[in-house]
Design an enzyme around this catalytic site. Structure first.
Site, PDB file in Angstrom:
ATOM      1  N   ASP A 150       0.866  -1.182   0.000  1.00  0.00           N
ATOM      2  CA  ASP A 150       0.000   0.000   0.000  1.00  0.00           C
ATOM      3  C   ASP A 150       0.897   1.224   0.000  1.00  0.00           C
ATOM      4  OD1 ASP A 150      -1.785  -2.069   0.495  1.00  0.00           O
ATOM      5  OD2 ASP A 150      -3.056  -0.865   1.822  1.00  0.00           O
ATOM      6  N   LYS A 214      -6.678   3.171  -3.546  1.00  0.00           N
ATOM      7  CA  LYS A 214      -7.161   3.181  -2.164  1.00  0.00           C
ATOM      8  C   LYS A 214      -7.420   4.619  -1.759  1.00  0.00           C
ATOM      9  CE  LYS A 214      -5.259   2.004   2.435  1.00  0.00           C
ATOM     10  NZ  LYS A 214      -4.202   1.286   3.148  1.00  0.00           N
ATOM     11  N   LYS A 250     -10.122   0.235  -2.831  1.00  0.00           N
ATOM     12  CA  LYS A 250     -10.088  -0.030  -1.392  1.00  0.00           C
ATOM     13  C   LYS A 250     -10.401   1.240  -0.615  1.00  0.00           C
ATOM     14  CE  LYS A 250      -7.015  -1.305   2.428  1.00  0.00           C
ATOM     15  NZ  LYS A 250      -5.669  -1.730   2.829  1.00  0.00           N
TER      16      LYS A 250
END
Lengths: 314, 279
Positions: A150, A214, A250
Site C-alpha cells: 500500500d 485506495k 479499497k
C-alpha cells in the site's frame, strides 16, 4: 472514449487527464446518498456481512503496535469469531513494514497461509521522503513476505501540478513489486480537495500500473466518504471500458459499522458492477468494523443483540 | 388569535431528541378521555441505539468521582425546580389531579432526586467494608456499578416513579436506558429536556416512550444490558424478562415505591481487593 496514451512526460499526462469528463459534485453526493438508503435485510444482509468480512484488510497502523498485538490481529484474521467456524477469514492483514515478518510467520503457523500480508510503504502516511528511501521501504516489505504493497502518492507534488513526479514514483514502485506483490496506491482523498482531483489521481495511478486504488491512509479526516468511493468506482469502471483492465478499489478509514460497510457494497454493485464484489477487486481497510460485523452476525444467528463483551478487544 | 405551537414528544437518545426510527407514534388520552398527545413509539432499533449510546459513555460516568456525580445530579434537581410548572400542568392533564396535588407530587419528586443525589458519595462509605483477614493484607470490599441498566418506569405517581427508576441507578454510577410508562410518558419526556440542559453527559440517560410489552423481550435478551429494573412490568412480563435475562446473568429487580438505598445497591456489585501491607 479517449485512448490512453501516456509516455510519462508531463505533457502526455496533462493532455490525457484533460480529456476526462469532470465530476458533477452535487450529482455525485446525491447519488451516493441515494444509494445509501437501500435497505438490505435478512438473507441478503447475512450474505453482505460475510462478503464484507472476506473483503476486510484487517489493519493496525499505530506507533504503539507490538508484536503481541500484531499476532493477536493475525489470529483474529484467520478465525474472526472463535465460536463460529462458518465465519470466513478476512481479505488480508495490513501492518507497518517492520511487522510484516511477524504477521507472515504467525499467519503461516496458524492456518492463515492463504491470507496475504499488506505493508504500507513509501514513507507512509505522509510520503515525504526521497525516492531512494521509498524504494528501499518497498523492497524491505517484499523481502519480509508482504505480497501487497500500500503506497502513498506524493500529494504535495500532485497538488502543485507536478504530475510526472507522481506518475514516475508509482511506475518505479510498481517495477519493484513486479509479480511478487500487488500494488495499492493510496490517493489520500482527504487532502486532494476536489472530486475532480480524485478522479484525476485515480486515472494517474491506474495508468501508472496500480492494481488497486485506495482512498486514504486513515490518518486524515475525511477519509472514505461515500461520494469519494463513488467517484473512484466510476473511474475504475471507465478505465475498464478504455483498457479492458479491472482495477480494484479499497476504501479505508471511517468505515466502522455494518451499515457503512453495506453501503459500500451497494456502491460497488451499482457503480462498477457485481463482478467487483470479490476480495480480488474490492477491499475495505478497517479494524473496528470487523467487531461490528461479527456482532450483527451474532444478532442474525441468535436473534438477540450482542455486546462488546462478546468480541475481542483490539 | 394565535395558532398553538404544539409540542412533538420525541425520544431521548445519546443527548439528542430523535423521532422513533420506525416513524411510529401512539395516542395518549388525558384523564377525561380526550386526546392529549402523540408520543413516539420506540422500536427495538431505538432500544439498540440507546444501549449503544449508553455503553459509549458508561466508562466516563462510572469513573467520574462520586462527589462529581452527586454535584451533577443535584444540578439536575435545580433545573427540575425551574421546570416545575411544566411538570405540574402535564400531571394535571394526564392524571386528573388538582394543581395543588400535582405541585405536591412535583416537589416530592424533586426532593427525592436530591435524596438520591446525596447517595452518590455515601454508598461506598456505608456499604463498603474493610474486611478482617489473617495475613499482612488490607482487604477492601466496595460496591461498583454494573454498567448499562434498563429501567421500566411504573406509573402509580408518574414523576416520583420516574425519579425512583432513574436517580438511584445513576447514583450508583450506572448509565440508564429508561422505558417510560406507556400511559403516562409526558413527564419522562419533560425530564429528558431537563437532563439535556443539565451537566449530565449525553447518553448517560436515554429515555424511550412506547409499548413496554414490545420492548421487554429485546431488553431481556440484549447481551449488552447488565441490569433491569422491571418495576413497570406486569408480573408475567417480568417473569419472562427474568428467563430471557438469565443468558447473560443480568441483575433483574423489581421494587415497590419505597425510597431506599437498596435501589442504588441493587445495581451494584461488590468488588473485593487484597492489598499487601507495607508495599
Amino acid at each position: 472514449m479517449t485512448m490512453l496514451v501516456i509516455d510519462g512526460s508531463e505533457t502526455s499526462i496533462k493532455s490525457f487527464l484533460r480529456t476526462l469528463s469532470p465530476v458533477d459534485q452535487v450529482g455525485a453526493e446525491s447519488r451516493a446518498a441515494m444509494l445509501g438508503t437501500r435497505s438490505i435485510k435478512t438473507a441478503s444482509k447475512l450474505w453482505a456481512i460475510d462478503t464484507a468480512i472476506s473483503m476486510i484488510d484487517l489493519t493496525t497502523l499505530e506507533g504503539a503496535d507490538t508484536p503481541g498485538k500484531v499476532m493477536a490481529l493475525c489470529t483474529k484474521a484467520v478465525r474472526p469469531d472463535p465460536t463460529d467456524s462458518t465465519v470466513p477469514h478476512v481479505g488480508a492483514v495490513c501492518v507497518y513494514n517492520d511487522m510484516v515478518r511477524i504477521a507472515r510467520e504467525h499467519l503461516d503457523n496458524n492456518g492463515g497461509k492463504s491470507i496475504p500480508v499488506a505493508a504500507v510503504s513509501t514513507a507512509f502516511p505522509s510520503g515525504r521522503a526521497s525516492l531512494e528511501v521509498k524504494k528501499r521501504d518497498t523492497e524491505d516489505a517484499i523481502a519480509d513476505g508482504a505480497t501487497e504493497i500500500d503506497m502513498v502518492i506524493d500529494r504535495g507534488a500532485f497538488l502543485s501540478g507536478n504530475l510526472a513526479k507522481v506518475f514516475a514514483e508509482i511506475v518505479c514502485i510498481k517495477e519493484i513489486c513486479g509479480d511478487r506483490a500487488h500494488l495499492k496506491v493510496i490517493l489520500e482523498t482527504g487532502e486532494l480537495v476536489t472530486y475532480d482531483n480524485v478522479r484525476k489521481a485515480s486515472f494517474l495511478a491506474m495508468a501508472a500500473g496500480a492494481d488497486f486504488i485506495k482512498t486514504s491512509t486513515g490518518k486524515v479526516v475525511p477519509a472514505a466518504t461515500t461520494p469519494v468511493v463513488l467517484v473512484m468506482l466510476e473511474a475504475v469502471r471507465d478505465y475498464f471500458q478504455m483498457t479492458g483492465k479491472k482495477i480494484g478499489v479499497k476504501p479505508a478509514g471511517g468505515i466502522r459499522t455494518t451499515k457503512d460497510a453495506i453501503k459500500q457494497l451497494v456502491l460497488v454493485n451499482e457503480t462498477a458492477g457485481p463482478e467487483w464484489l470479490t476480495p480480488d477487486l474490492f477491499r475495505i481497510g478497517a479494524s473496528a468494523l470487523l467487531n461490528d460485523l461479527l456482532m450483527q452476525r451474532m444478532k442474525m444467528k441468535n436473534g438477540q443483540y450482542s455486546g462488546r463483551n462478546y468480541v475481542t478487544l483490539d | 388569535m394565535r395558532i398553538d405551537v404544539k409540542k412533538t414528544y420525541k425520544l431521548f437518545i445519546g443527548g439528542q431528541f430523535p423521532r422513533s426510527e420506525s416513524g411510529r407514534s401512539y395516542e395518549i388520552l388525558d384523564s377525561k378521555g380526550n386526546f392529549l398527545a402523540n408520543p413516539a413509539q420506540a422500536s427495538r432499533k431505538d432500544l439498540r441505539e440507546a444501549v449503544v449510546a449508553a455503553r459509549n459513555v458508561s466508562e466516563k460516568w462510572s469513573s467520574a468521582s462520586a462527589f462529581n456525580r452527586s454535584q451533577i445530579l443535584y444540578r439536575v434537581a435545580e433545573i427540575m425546580e425551574g421546570r416545575s410548572e411544566q411538570f405540574v400542568s402535564e400531571i394535571v392533564a394526564q392524571e386528573g389531579l388538582s394543581r395543588a396535588q400535582a405541585l405536591k407530587q412535583v416537589s416530592e419528586a424533586i426532593d427525592l432526586w436530591v435524596w438520591y443525589a446525596g447517595w452518590c458519595d455515601k454508598i461506598a462509605t456505608i456499604y463498603g467494608a474493610t474486611n478482617p483477614v489473617s495475613g499482612s493484607f488490607y482487604n477492601f470490599t466496595t460496591p461498583e456499578p454494573v454498567g448499562v441498566v434498563a429501567t421500566f418506569i411504573s406509573g402509580d405517581s408518574s414523576l416520583s416513579d420516574i425519579v425512583h427508576g432513574i436517580a438511584p441507578v445513576l447514583a450508583g454510577g450506572n448509565v440508564v436506558v429508561a422505558i417510560a410508562n406507556e400511559e403516562f410518558p409526558l413527564s419522562a419526556v419533560t425530564l429528558a429536556e431537563v437532563l439535556a440542559t443539565s451537566d449530565l453527559p449525553a447518553g448517560v440517560v436515554n429515555i424511550l416512550t412506547g409499548k413496554s410489552s414490545e420492548l421487554a423481550p429485546w431488553v431481556g435478551s440484549h447481551m449488552d444490558i447488565d441490569g433491569v429494573d422491571g418495576s413497570g412490568l406486569d408480573l408475567t412480563a417480568y417473569e419472562d424478562l427474568r428467563k430471557e435475562g438469565a443468558e447473560n446473568l443480568k441483575r433483574i429487580n423489581r421494587f415497590t415505591s419505597v425510597k431506599s438505598p437498596q435501589r442504588v445497591l441493587s445495581f451494584m456489585e461488590n468488588k473485593t481487593v487484597w492489598h499487601p501491607i507495607g508495599i
